[in-house]
Design a protein around this motif. Structure first.
Motif, short mmCIF file in Angstrom:
data_model
loop_
_atom_site.label_atom_id
_atom_site.label_comp_id
_atom_site.label_asym_id
_atom_site.label_seq_id
_atom_site.Cartn_x
_atom_site.Cartn_y
_atom_site.Cartn_z
N GLN A 61 -0.43 6.43 -5.91
CA GLN A 61 0.59 7.47 -5.81
C GLN A 61 0.70 8.28 -7.09
OE1 GLN A 61 4.16 5.42 -4.61
NE2 GLN A 61 3.99 6.31 -2.57
N SER B 205 -18.58 10.69 10.25
CA SER B 205 -18.51 10.97 11.68
C SER B 205 -18.20 12.44 11.89
CB SER B 205 -17.40 10.13 12.33
OG SER B 205 -17.63 8.77 12.13
N ARG C 81 5.41 10.18 3.87
CA ARG C 81 4.91 9.50 2.67
C ARG C 81 4.18 10.45 1.75
NH1 ARG C 81 3.08 5.60 6.08
NH2 ARG C 81 4.55 3.90 6.35
N PRO D 153 -17.59 4.53 14.66
CA PRO D 153 -18.06 5.70 13.93
C PRO D 153 -19.55 5.97 14.11
CG PRO D 153 -17.78 3.88 12.44
CD PRO D 153 -17.36 3.40 13.79
N ALA E 126 -9.87 2.20 16.66
CA ALA E 126 -10.44 3.53 16.77
C ALA E 126 -11.86 3.45 17.34
CB ALA E 126 -10.47 4.16 15.39
N PRO E 127 -12.34 4.55 17.88
CA PRO E 127 -13.71 4.53 18.39
C PRO E 127 -14.71 4.26 17.27
CG PRO E 127 -12.81 6.77 18.41
CD PRO E 127 -11.69 5.84 18.12
N MET F 194 0.07 -0.49 -3.94
CA MET F 194 -0.83 0.41 -4.66
C MET F 194 -0.09 1.61 -5.19
SD MET F 194 -4.35 0.59 -2.62
CE MET F 194 -4.70 -0.75 -1.53
N MET G 175 0.84 -1.21 0.00
CA MET G 175 0.00 0.00 0.00
C MET G 175 0.86 1.24 0.00
SD MET G 175 -3.03 -0.86 2.62
CE MET G 175 -4.01 0.59 2.48
N ALA G 176 0.45 2.19 -0.73
CA ALA G 176 1.22 3.43 -0.80
C ALA G 176 1.25 4.09 0.56
CB ALA G 176 0.60 4.38 -1.82
N ILE G 177 0.10 4.23 1.13
CA ILE G 177 0.05 4.80 2.47
C ILE G 177 -0.72 3.85 3.36
CG2 ILE G 177 -1.08 6.62 3.82
CD1 ILE G 177 0.18 7.98 0.87
N GLN G 178 -0.04 3.44 4.40
CA GLN G 178 -0.63 2.46 5.29
C GLN G 178 -1.88 3.00 5.95
OE1 GLN G 178 3.02 1.14 7.37
NE2 GLN G 178 1.56 -0.14 8.45
N VAL G 179 -2.85 2.17 6.06
CA VAL G 179 -4.03 2.55 6.81
C VAL G 179 -3.74 2.24 8.27
CG1 VAL G 179 -6.45 2.08 7.21
CG2 VAL G 179 -5.56 2.16 4.90
N LEU G 180 -3.79 3.27 9.06
CA LEU G 180 -3.32 3.14 10.44
C LEU G 180 -4.46 3.13 11.43
CD1 LEU G 180 -0.49 5.73 10.07
CD2 LEU G 180 -0.16 3.28 10.27
N GLU G 181 -4.09 2.81 12.65
CA GLU G 181 -4.98 2.92 13.79
C GLU G 181 -6.30 2.20 13.59
OE1 GLU G 181 -5.91 6.59 16.27
OE2 GLU G 181 -4.04 7.05 15.23
N ARG H 133 4.12 7.27 14.11
CA ARG H 133 3.46 6.77 12.91
C ARG H 133 3.01 7.91 12.01
NH1 ARG H 133 -0.68 2.43 15.26
NH2 ARG H 133 -1.15 4.31 16.44
N PHE I 9 -14.95 6.64 8.70
CA PHE I 9 -15.36 7.74 9.56
C PHE I 9 -15.78 8.97 8.76
CE2 PHE I 9 -12.28 5.08 11.68
CZ PHE I 9 -12.96 4.75 12.83
#
Lengths: 341, 269
Positions: B5, B145, B194, A13, A10-11, B1, A1-7, B187, B142
């Motif tokens: 980018q 949200s 990135r 939604p 989480a609370p 992916m 993944m280009a940008i990691q999906v983090l966290e 993080r 979210f």
């Protein structure tokens, strides 16, 4: 993944729960709770039928029928309460309240016609009030319509003026310099004090009524809109500016939404002031509407009609308040810790 | 992916720009006439695509400097230029992010991210990109949200997405990760890097965390307080990805600490 999906932890939604709805679901269904309203209605009916009248009865006796209907509804509701769905939870939640209402009606019946502890003509029994309400339904409906028309015109005018001047005074420094003293000096005068002025300044009673209500609404709306707009956190404006916002975006898409909770507080207070002014305006110049009806019936000592008008007023005003709060919840449900309705 | 980018790269028509600060100073005048020099005249160049850190103790004017670059404050003297144009007020080409995410509490996460395009009247063209940023920041679940339902890290990511979706030529970060816990913070540093790598947006990062400055930036501007001025500008000659326990990293860290007289008690005597 280009940008990691983090966290991932989480609370949720989910939209924030209404605490009350959660509480309701926890109420266990029990027979005493389920049957309490029905028992109360049965007691009311028995007392009404069994005890002799100590006062001359009204021309028609709808209270017995009403209590019987309440008994039937209460029995149906008792069955609903045993179910587990939303309706069941709602019925369980409202059961003690319904019991209280039925008992209060029974007490009213008892204290007036049955025991005669509260004298006529000032304290009519339920039958009298219900009869008055039914017999005079056309006049009451017409009065309510006239009141609504006057209120709507005055409130809309006052709220619009209050919003416009509030935003202006809250946003612009020069408008604040001139406007704030004016608001402080003119605003606190109760609108009803302008009655002598309004009567000579306007061509008819309706226009002067509209003006009085508008003045009453204007002050709280302007004051709270102004303070809401002036207190917009600076960071919101800074961020919006660096996102390319122009002046109208800053005012109408940042400052005003941010001020909404305060604005609604003003609209709420303004509505209360509008009700008061409406009744006063109607008893003074305007010869229609619920306030006028009230005064008129009081003059003839027809207190059953006075109570009938009060009941209609309560439904009318409470309904409008509810409407305002529904609009508020729609528009600013994001804010917590506001007054609940 | 990798496709994602490249897509963002091609959609970014706006080129990063250089910053040129010349003899910029800031003096505050209190109501009683007492003047406080927040910033002595300083000059600084930031190359297009560079990431520069401003570090220093509180009161060294680093946030003031950033606010002047953003156009939210005017310098008392000196000039600021973005590329060839002087900076005269706030604008969409200079995105800003604070320590407090300052998300609009009445807007959902999606609407918050859409604010920039909406303010510029370009919302329709940017819808797809907003979705993209929601996904890239992991905020997709979210999207509807409200800010008060988010954790600190998520709120800060939403604020980052809100700034980035506007394609600023310069990204100004005012201690953006200062309020986050150590783990979330580290993080998030990776995440900012990135995004910076894909877009090469000129970035000025205000921080008081020396590790953060070394880990993220090409150059570090060390400032001294009261009145604020540039003490030294240091290059970070480390290739990316960087390692926090690289001996060169630690050496640079020791150097900066010593310069700021923070190495330890015995050296101060």
């Amino acid at each position: 993944m280009a940008i990691q999906v983090l966290e991932t932890s989480a609370p949720s939604p989910a939209r924030h729960d209404r605490g009350e709805a959660v509480e309701r679901r926890r109420i266990p269904s029990s027979w005493p709770r389920a049957l309490a309203p029905a028992v109360a209605a049965a007691v009311a009916l028995v007392l009404h039928l069994a005890l002799p009248d100590r006062q001359p009865p009204a021309t028609s006796r709808p209270f017995a029928g009403l209590t019987a209907a309440m008994l039937a509804v209460a029995l149906a509701a008792a069955a609903v309460q045993r179910t587990s769905g939303r309706l069941g939870a709602w019925a369980r939640h409202r059961s003690p309240l319904a019991t209280g209402v039925v008992l209060a009606l029974a007490a009213w019946d008892l204290l007036t016609i049955k025991l005669a502890w509260m004298p006529l003509p000032y304290f009519p029994d339920p039958d009298r009030v219900l009869t008055a309400m039914w017999e005079d339904r056309e006049a009451l409906a017409l009065s309510a319509f006239h009141s609504l028309r006057l209120l709507a015109c005055g409130y809309a005018l006052g709220a619009a003026a209050g919003l416009a001047s509030g935003v202006l005074i809250g946003w612009s420094r020069s408008a604040r310099y001139w406007g704030m003293p004016l608001l402080k000096v003119i605003g606190p005068i109760p609108a009803t004090a302008y009655v002598p002025l309004a009567m000579v300044m306007f061509p008819n009673a309706f226009a002067s009524g509209v003006a009085l209500i508008a003045v009453a609404v204007w002050f709280p709306v302007a004051m709270l809109t102004c303070s809401g707009v002036a207190d917009v956190p600076k960071a919101y404006l800074d961020v919006a500016r660096t996102l390319g916002a122009g002046r109208s975006f800053l005012i109408f898409r940042v400052a005003v939404p941010s001020a909404l909770p305060s604005v609604f507080l003003g609209l709420f207070m303004g509505l209360g002031a509008a009700f008061l002014t409406l009744i006063v305006a109607e008893t003074l110049g305007v010869s229609s509407g619920l306030g006028w009806y009230l005064k008129w019936k009081q003059g003839y000592l027809e207190y059953a009609h006075v109570y009938a008008a009060l009941v209609i007023m309560s439904l009318f005003f409470s309904g409008l308040m509810t409407l305002l709060f529904k609009v508020r919840d729609r528009l600013s449900g994001w804010r917590k810790g506001m007054i609940r309705w | 992916m990798v496709t994602t980018q490249t897509r963002i790269e091609t959609e970014a028509e706006v080129e990063p720009a250089s910053l040129r600060l010349r003899e910029v100073s800031k003096t505050y005048r209190r109501a009683d006439g007492v003047e406080t020099v927040a910033l002595e005249p300083l000059s600084l160049d930031v190359a297009a695509g560079e990431m520069v850190a401003l570090i220093g103790p509180s009161g060294c004017g680093k946030s003031t400097l950033l606010r002047m670059i953003a156009g939210l404050e005017r310098p008392t003297s000196g000039t600021l230029r973005l590329g060839s144009r002087p900076i005269e007020g706030p604008g969409a080409e200079r995105g800003l992010m604070f320590q407090d995410p300052s998300l609009f509490p009445w807007k959902t996460v999606r609407r918050n991210i859409e604010t920039g395009p909406a303010a510029r009247g370009a919302l329709r063209e940017c819808k797809a990109e907003v979705d993209e940023y929601l996904r890239l920041t992991g905020l997709e679940p979210f999207a509807d949200s409200y800010p008060h339902q988010l954790s600190g890290g998520m709120a800060q990511r939403a604020a980052l997405a809100r700034a980035l979706v506007n394609h600023p030529r310069v990204l100004l970060l005012d201690e953006p990760l200062g309020a986050l816990d150590q783990f979330t913070r580290m993080r998030m540093q990776d995440e900012v890097i990135r995004f910076w790598k894909t877009r090469r947006t000129t970035t000025v990062l205000v921080t008081h965390d020396i590790d953060e400055a070394i880990y993220m930036c090409d150059r570090i501007v060390v400032m001294t307080p009261r009145p604020g001025r540039i003490d030294r500008v240091m290059d970070v000659p480390l290739e990316r990805p960087r390692h926090r326990n690289d001996p060169r990293f630690l050496k640079l860290r020791a150097e900066i600490l010593e310069m700021m007289h923070l190495s330890g008690e015995e050296e101060e005597s």
